[in-house]
Each structure stands twice: as C-alpha cells, then as structure tokens.
Design an enzyme around this catalytic site. Structure first.
Site, PDB file in Angstrom:
ATOM      1  N   HIS A   1       0.799  -1.223   0.000  1.00  0.00           N
ATOM      2  CA  HIS A   1       0.000   0.000   0.000  1.00  0.00           C
ATOM      3  C   HIS A   1       0.835   1.278   0.000  1.00  0.00           C
ATOM      4  O   HIS A   1       0.779   2.065  -0.943  1.00  0.00           O
ATOM      5  CB  HIS A   1      -0.893   0.030   1.261  1.00  0.00           C
TER       6      HIS A   1
HETATM    7  O1  RIB Z   1      -5.186  -0.098   4.554  1.00  0.00           O
HETATM    8  C1  RIB Z   1      -3.792  -0.054   4.393  1.00  0.00           C
HETATM    9  C2  RIB Z   1      -3.200   1.058   5.195  1.00  0.00           C
HETATM   10  O2  RIB Z   1      -3.451   0.860   6.587  1.00  0.00           O
HETATM   11  C3  RIB Z   1      -1.671   1.127   5.082  1.00  0.00           C
HETATM   12  O3  RIB Z   1      -1.240   2.443   5.291  1.00  0.00           O
HETATM   13  C4  RIB Z   1      -1.224   0.251   6.203  1.00  0.00           C
HETATM   14  O4  RIB Z   1       0.108   0.553   6.635  1.00  0.00           O
HETATM   15  C5  RIB Z   1      -2.221   0.626   7.258  1.00  0.00           C
HETATM   16  O5  RIB Z   1      -1.761   1.824   7.887  1.00  0.00           O
END
Ligand code: RIB
Ligand code: CA
Length: 311
Positions: free
Chosen positions: A240
């Site tokens: 992500h």
């Molecule tokens: O949903 C994914 C996000 O939530 C990313 O930033 C992960 O590190 C968590 O913080």
C-alpha cells in the site's frame, strides 16, 4: 514533468511493514527532500510505530527528525492490526534501534515547519491522519503552505478493515474529512490502486537479488512476514504505502481521475467509507485526484533500484 529541485515533504506514518518500505523508498530517492517524519498510532501502537520510524531512518543513514504524534484518533478509540504487521509492527524483524525522537508533538512540529517553510511542502499521509488533521484544524491558514497532500487511504469499493472502510480512513475519518475540506491538491492511492502493487514471493526473491544492503534485506524480510490477503485471492499482499511515495517520484507509472471524495463519519457500519464519485453522479466539485491504475512491473523495478542504493 522534470523538476529542478527535490520536493520538500513530510511523511506521516504508522510503521507498519508497508510504511517501512515507503520510508526507505523516500530516503533513497533524490527527487524527494524528506524534511520530517511524524509517527501515529495505527497498524500498531505509537510506542512501536515511533520506535520503528526512528530505527528505519537510522538504518537508511538519514538524519531526518522523527516526531511522536497521536496515539489515538480525534474521536473514538485506537484499534491496531497486529495480526498483519506483528506485535512489533515489523513482522518480528528486529531492526537496530534508532536515535531519540525530535522534541515536541508531531502536530506542533508540522505547524512550525509549515509556518517557516521557504517553499510549499508536500504532505504524505500513510497512516490514520490524526497528526495532519490536528495540525491543520488548529491553524487552517497553513493550508496555503501545502503544495500537495498524497494519501494512502480509502477505496471506491470494498474496504479492508470493514466491508465499507479501508483501515486508515476508518481509523480517523474525522481527520481525513478535515484534509478533504482544505481545498488543497489531494492525491489518493486507495485499495483498488494498491492491490495492483501485489507483493508475491517471486517479487520478494527478485528484490533480494539486487543487493546485500541491510535496508534492502530488511525490506524483503518485513515484506515476507505479511500474511497473504484473502481479499486478493490469497496469493500475495498489497504494498500500500510505497504507492503514495512512488506517485511523487514517478507519476508516469499511474493514471488518475479527478473526483469528488468525502468520508462517512457516522457511527454505523459505513463509518470510514470513502465516497469516491468517479462518474460525477453527485455533481459535486472535484476535491481530489484518485489514482486508478499502476504499472506494477515499473513500480517494483523502481522500488528495487532505489532500495539497492541504500546502505
Ligand atoms: O489499509 C492499508 C493502510 O493501513 C496502510 O497504510 C497500512 O500501513 C495501514 O496503515
Ligand atoms: Ca500505513
């Protein structure tokens, strides 16, 4: 678009395995001038996220100040996802300790930094954005000192924390709505985008062959610790947060669409849902640019090339 000087940026994070790779990618990229890192409670508690951010910046050989921030959302209670990131937030991959945090709260540091910045600053939010929301809710005029806000948050469809909500948006929807209402350029990397940055064992193995540096190997180790996502078919996990950083380094890897975006701050099962009006059905003014597609091979090539530069 060629830039003639590095982008001054602050990364607000909750390391977190994918945050770790995002911080290392930023540290390795000459297009970026990482002027501060702020930590929040998120994936794991603030004690761990702060310790991890400090350790990662030292591992990367960067002296960027790291500030401790909010350990809970503006409203509601803190809830982590230790089952994804491990109790320590780094998948049990022990990193050598970093130095002490910079003095002061992250929100105060953000305000001071924006107030005195010689040029507009880019904010990258890859955590529950409580620190950013706090800073800008208490001094809204500082929005003029923001060049762009890049967020890993939300989804136009199914969430990953609840059926309706992505984790960062759900963790502090009020803080996210503060940012969405600022009137500054916002770029969103949501779950549909980050799902295209699919980390598989083959991709981790390929990264490992690129060098023997501690940062590259630590990045591969933490990535290998992340459980495969059932939501993505059980073959790999979404990387992500580095997508938000990669947007600033290599925007040609992405396509984007201007949209109206708002977040549900209600108490019910839709809390934290990001309403992303990709087809302009609501006729509301566009307040964000939503990233839609990613050249995944190009992304992982960039990631490997940059991580291999680090110590
Ligand atoms: O949903 C994914 C996000 O939530 C990313 O930033 C992960 O590190 C968590 O913080
Ligand atoms: Ca994160």
């Amino acid at each position: 678009m060629a830039r003639n000087r590095p982008i001054p940026l602050v990364i607000d994070c909750d390391p977190g395995t994918d945050d770790a790779v995002a911080l290392l990618l930023a540290a390795a990229s000459p297009e970026l001038d990482l002027v501060a890192v702020t930590a929040a409670g998120g994936n794991v508690g603030l004690d761990h996220t702060l310790r991890n951010a400090l350790a990662l910046m030292r591992l990367a050989g960067h002296s960027t100040p790291v500030y401790s921030g909010a350990d809970r959302p503006l409203l509601g209670r803190y809830q982590g996802v230790q089952w994804v990131h491990g109790e320590d937030g780094m998948g049990g991959v022990g990193l050598p300790p970093g130095g002490p945090p910079a003095p002061g709260h992250a929100a105060d540091a953000l305000r001071a930094l924006l107030r005195t910045a010689p040029a507009p600053v880019t904010l990258v939010g890859i955590a529950p954005v409580t620190n950013l929301g706090l800073a800008l809710a208490t001094e809204p005029a500082l929005a003029d000192k923001i060049a762009e806000i890049v967020l890993m948050t939300g989804a136009w469809g199914e969430g990953n924390a609840t059926p309706a909500a992505e984790f960062n948006a759900l963790s502090d929807p009020e803080a996210l709505q503060i940012l969405l209402g600022l009137g500054r350029p916002i770029t969103i990397a949501g779950l549909e985008l980050t799902a295209q940055a699919l980390v598989t064992p083959a991709r981790i193995a390929a990264l490992r062959t690129l060098g023997g540096g501690a940062c590259l190997q630590a990045a591969c180790d933490v990535l290998a610790s992340v459980p495969h996502a059932k939501r993505l078919g059980g073959e790999g996990s979404a990387l992500h947060d580095p997508c938000a950083v990669a947007w600033l380094i290599a925007p040609h890897l992405f396509t984007a669409r201007p949209c109206f975006v708002e977040v549900d701050c209600g108490p019910g099962p839709n809390r934290g849902r990001t309403v992303i009006d990709r087809w302009d059905r609501l006729g509301r003014p566009h307040n964000a640019r939503v990233l839609e597609t990613l050249d995944a091979d190009g992304f992982f090539a960039l990631l490997g090339q940059r991580l291999a530069r680090l110590p």
